[in-house]
Design a protein around this motif. Sequence first.
Motif, mmCIF file in Angstrom:
data_model
loop_
_atom_site.group_PDB
_atom_site.id
_atom_site.type_symbol
_atom_site.label_atom_id
_atom_site.label_comp_id
_atom_site.label_asym_id
_atom_site.label_seq_id
_atom_site.Cartn_x
_atom_site.Cartn_y
_atom_site.Cartn_z
ATOM 1 N N GLN A 7 0.787 -1.188 0.024
ATOM 2 C CA GLN A 7 -0.129 -0.087 0.023
ATOM 3 C C GLN A 7 0.771 1.484 0.051
ATOM 4 O OE1 GLN A 7 -3.441 -0.349 2.013
ATOM 5 N NE2 GLN A 7 -4.424 1.219 1.532
ATOM 6 N N ASP A 8 0.348 2.186 -0.539
ATOM 7 C CA ASP A 8 1.109 3.641 -0.943
ATOM 8 C C ASP A 8 2.337 3.622 -1.436
ATOM 9 O OD1 ASP A 8 -0.268 4.186 2.312
ATOM 10 O OD2 ASP A 8 -1.025 4.762 0.529
ATOM 11 N N ARG A 67 0.760 5.944 -10.000
ATOM 12 C CA ARG A 67 -0.148 4.887 -10.111
ATOM 13 C C ARG A 67 -0.035 4.082 -11.490
ATOM 14 N NH1 ARG A 67 -4.078 6.101 -6.376
ATOM 15 N NH2 ARG A 67 -5.253 4.440 -6.791
ATOM 16 N N PHE A 68 -0.474 2.875 -11.357
ATOM 17 C CA PHE A 68 -0.577 1.991 -12.357
ATOM 18 C C PHE A 68 -1.759 2.307 -13.263
ATOM 19 C CE2 PHE A 68 3.430 -0.169 -11.586
ATOM 20 C CZ PHE A 68 3.487 -0.524 -10.441
ATOM 21 N N LEU A 114 -5.034 1.413 -15.193
ATOM 22 C CA LEU A 114 -5.951 0.207 -15.140
ATOM 23 C C LEU A 114 -6.650 0.403 -16.473
ATOM 24 C CD1 LEU A 114 -7.576 -0.170 -11.587
ATOM 25 C CD2 LEU A 114 -5.472 -1.212 -12.714
ATOM 26 N N PRO A 124 -11.658 -11.576 -17.383
ATOM 27 C CA PRO A 124 -10.955 -12.527 -16.782
ATOM 28 C C PRO A 124 -11.719 -13.933 -17.150
ATOM 29 C CG PRO A 124 -11.318 -10.788 -15.342
ATOM 30 C CD PRO A 124 -12.195 -10.494 -16.229
ATOM 31 N N ARG A 161 -14.547 -6.861 -13.698
ATOM 32 C CA ARG A 161 -13.629 -7.308 -12.532
ATOM 33 C C ARG A 161 -14.598 -7.377 -11.390
ATOM 34 N NH1 ARG A 161 -10.663 -7.455 -16.234
ATOM 35 N NH2 ARG A 161 -8.381 -7.136 -16.366
ATOM 36 N N GLU A 214 -13.316 -3.642 -9.148
ATOM 37 C CA GLU A 214 -12.137 -3.485 -9.110
ATOM 38 C C GLU A 214 -11.685 -2.866 -10.720
ATOM 39 O OE1 GLU A 214 -9.683 -7.012 -6.694
ATOM 40 O OE2 GLU A 214 -10.135 -7.278 -8.762
ATOM 41 N N ASP A 215 -12.667 -2.841 -11.679
ATOM 42 C CA ASP A 215 -12.549 -2.345 -12.888
ATOM 43 C C ASP A 215 -12.571 -1.161 -13.072
ATOM 44 O OD1 ASP A 215 -15.245 -1.656 -12.584
ATOM 45 O OD2 ASP A 215 -15.860 -2.941 -14.329
ATOM 46 N N SER A 216 -12.339 -0.214 -11.918
ATOM 47 C CA SER A 216 -12.491 1.384 -11.685
ATOM 48 C C SER A 216 -13.648 1.970 -12.022
ATOM 49 C CB SER A 216 -11.319 1.711 -12.482
ATOM 50 O OG SER A 216 -11.545 1.944 -13.788
ATOM 51 N N LEU A 217 -14.872 1.206 -12.185
ATOM 52 C CA LEU A 217 -16.031 1.763 -12.487
ATOM 53 C C LEU A 217 -17.083 1.605 -11.182
ATOM 54 C CD1 LEU A 217 -16.399 0.603 -16.160
ATOM 55 C CD2 LEU A 217 -16.289 2.921 -15.519
ATOM 56 N N CYS A 224 -16.105 6.651 -13.866
ATOM 57 C CA CYS A 224 -14.880 5.852 -13.958
ATOM 58 C C CYS A 224 -13.718 6.804 -13.118
ATOM 59 C CB CYS A 224 -14.188 5.844 -15.138
ATOM 60 S SG CYS A 224 -12.751 5.271 -15.117
ATOM 61 N N ASP A 241 -7.837 4.561 -12.955
ATOM 62 C CA ASP A 241 -6.578 3.975 -12.591
ATOM 63 C C ASP A 241 -6.830 3.787 -11.149
ATOM 64 O OD1 ASP A 241 -4.406 6.036 -14.463
ATOM 65 O OD2 ASP A 241 -5.190 4.053 -14.996
ATOM 66 N N THR A 242 -7.812 3.359 -10.445
ATOM 67 C CA THR A 242 -8.470 2.963 -9.278
ATOM 68 C C THR A 242 -9.170 1.873 -9.014
ATOM 69 O OG1 THR A 242 -8.210 5.553 -8.747
ATOM 70 C CG2 THR A 242 -9.069 3.866 -7.031
ATOM 71 N N GLN A 243 -8.847 0.950 -8.350
ATOM 72 C CA GLN A 243 -9.723 -0.039 -8.068
ATOM 73 C C GLN A 243 -10.613 0.330 -6.751
ATOM 74 O OE1 GLN A 243 -7.374 -3.890 -7.554
ATOM 75 N NE2 GLN A 243 -7.111 -3.964 -9.816
ATOM 76 N N TYR A 288 -8.492 1.568 -3.714
ATOM 77 C CA TYR A 288 -7.152 1.184 -3.036
ATOM 78 C C TYR A 288 -6.210 2.158 -3.335
ATOM 79 C CZ TYR A 288 -2.944 -1.505 -2.898
ATOM 80 O OH TYR A 288 -1.361 -1.707 -2.635
ATOM 81 N N ASP A 289 -5.276 2.787 -2.627
ATOM 82 C CA ASP A 289 -4.254 3.528 -2.518
ATOM 83 C C ASP A 289 -4.676 5.002 -2.814
ATOM 84 O OD1 ASP A 289 -1.232 2.194 -4.115
ATOM 85 O OD2 ASP A 289 -1.884 2.151 -2.085
ATOM 86 N N LEU A 290 -5.886 5.242 -2.494
ATOM 87 C CA LEU A 290 -6.509 6.674 -2.705
ATOM 88 C C LEU A 290 -6.629 6.957 -1.440
ATOM 89 C CD1 LEU A 290 -7.277 8.157 -5.308
ATOM 90 C CD2 LEU A 290 -9.724 7.422 -5.058
#
Lengths: 371, 327
Positions: free
Chosen positions: A167-168, A187-188, A190, A197, B246, B265-268, B292, B295-297, B316-318
Amino acid sequence: MSMRTLPLLFINLGGEMLYILDQRLQAQNVPTEKTSKVMNDIICTLFSKPFMEELFKPQDMYSKRTQRAVLIRLAHSSIMRLNQASMDKLYDLMTMAFKYQVLLCPRPRDLLLVTFNHMDAIRAFVSDTPAILNQVEETYQQLIKVYTPLSDGEFQLLRQTLLMCFQDLQIRVSAFLKDKVQTCSGRFVLPLGGPVPCGSEVPGLIRYWEACRGQEVCHLFPSGGAYCGALPEGSFHMSGDRVITLGTNISVYSAAVPPSKPILALQMSIAPNLLAKEELTLLSHLLGSLENQDPDKTRTFYRVNLFTVDMEEEYGNCELSFQVLNIQAAKDQQAEEELARIVGEFTEKGEPSSSPRSKGDDLLTLMDELQ
Amino acid sequence: MNGEKSIQIKSSASALYNNLSVLRIAPRCLTYFTVVHANVVNMVSASWDGLNFSHRQLQSKEGNIAASSSLIMQASWCVLPSRELLVLTSQKGIQMYESDGSIMVYWHALDNPETPTVTLPKTQTFIERISSGSVLVFDIPSKGSNVMLSEVLEEHRDAVTDMASECSGSLEYMADLVTADDSGLLCVWKSGEDFQLLHKIPGFDVSCSSVKLWKGTVAAGYGTGQIRIYEAVTGIVHAEVNAHARWIYSLDIAPFSGLLLSGAEDSLVRVWHLTMNPDANSVEVEHLYSECITDTQICGAKFCDGDGYAFAVTGYDLSEIIRYTQA
């Protein structure tokens, strides 16, 4: 949280370490036999029976400090010696690469396929050395035995535990930035598209039933993305087409140099570690087993500077946002002494050191980076 | 929808299901938000005029004193007839606080729990589920800390992931509670002296991460990105939506308007409308719009009010709570 993260954590991080080392050692024209020796030694240590047995025991994640100590010790289980800067950069790269793989995994279960991708590459590295190859094959079997019965929910918990660990962490990696896999903020990316999947459907369809009329009504809605049909299932056996490419040896590391300072850093205040004593016991057990792999203590060592100064790139065009960190590590005197005893058998000078003072120096370097 | 000024939080959201809880305090024109980060809960109270924010952080505890590094699985408010409690569940136990997080009311130790909580307003109880599949039912007094464990429901074999109580406010529906687990199994219960199992809806080994119960209808979000709508008491499938690409992390329903919110998790984040059609014995699902978060899950998505006029999202990570209101 999950008690089964450690084997996946260390095999995947170890795998990334090997990709980077292989790339960098070749790029710096290190003789092939030395590169092979480095790779073989690290693989032999990582896949040693006592080490794997310890990792496979159901247990909580190690602290970041312990994880890092183990990985540094792993890197130094070969004839290669890295200076502090190289080790730091190697660690940053490894971690960000694995974070990317965990985050982008289409299904949580595909984390096992990512692990198999690393294992497949490792197997190829040691295909000429039967003794080490055997250790690797045994680990495959152990992975299959332990992980294939887990449900999707258990894999998701495992993934969430790993994500908590990373995280972070938003260190920018030049190769990821160049390939547009990471943004300037760290940030990665997406993507809003691509194959869904395995086991999922492309979003966009609503179906409901009017029971009294016995008919199904279908509506479409705009999915907002460019999705296409599901990926086929990858192979969870000892070999086969894994389908997922995350975890394979991409050539990103040829120019990979993270900027010299992390741009977005962690807010981390390390409270007195209540588990320190237990962790140290574990660590000593693990590293004790690593030390036993090293019978020949009179070897000469090969010092490598993995990332040369020339290769540092600048990112002046990106908009950067800085968050200044305060990292406070509680000075745990007993922990320091204990770690000093276990870690850092060798100094940067490349000679085995028997004096306590130099063991302490090594430890202090390790502890300093927590300040 | 309009994006509104997002609220900064002290640390980023962890990747946990349903990682956002919202409590609206109408008399004080405030809304509270909580977001979990590892062993800490970030609480923000936001005034409705958007001018004042105040922050508090709660750490998981062992016993009722010692700060702990044990990870928090969920933090949420339980709204009971006479009081509201903030409940934190960690690896070591459950802690209940007064709604503003100021005073700890109760602490309960557990071996290896993993939890969300839910309330059944009419019966003054609330419920925990733990990773072994058990569901614990507690009786909460209208005042004070005399909390008692009253029942343990053992119907799930897999870890229970989420629970929901009937949120329409109406007493006409038979089902009071639905519990969901990692295999996708949904159990529908009626509360009373003892809880009574009304129905089990099988899951076909697809994990259900989030569930809601509204007007006798279950809305469930799955790891495959699908949302399914069932009639609670019979288990009849009313609708199936291929909603996300996702894993779905969060569902919420606005009980006064029938709006459904899903985050994945698809950021939507997507907003849907559920229309009950009793004559046709059907529930219609209509997609209204999507947002959207680049870039964030997404790990938490909740309406801020019963009409669904506004909703909030965490990822996540936000390190912020992103809010949207109807245009």
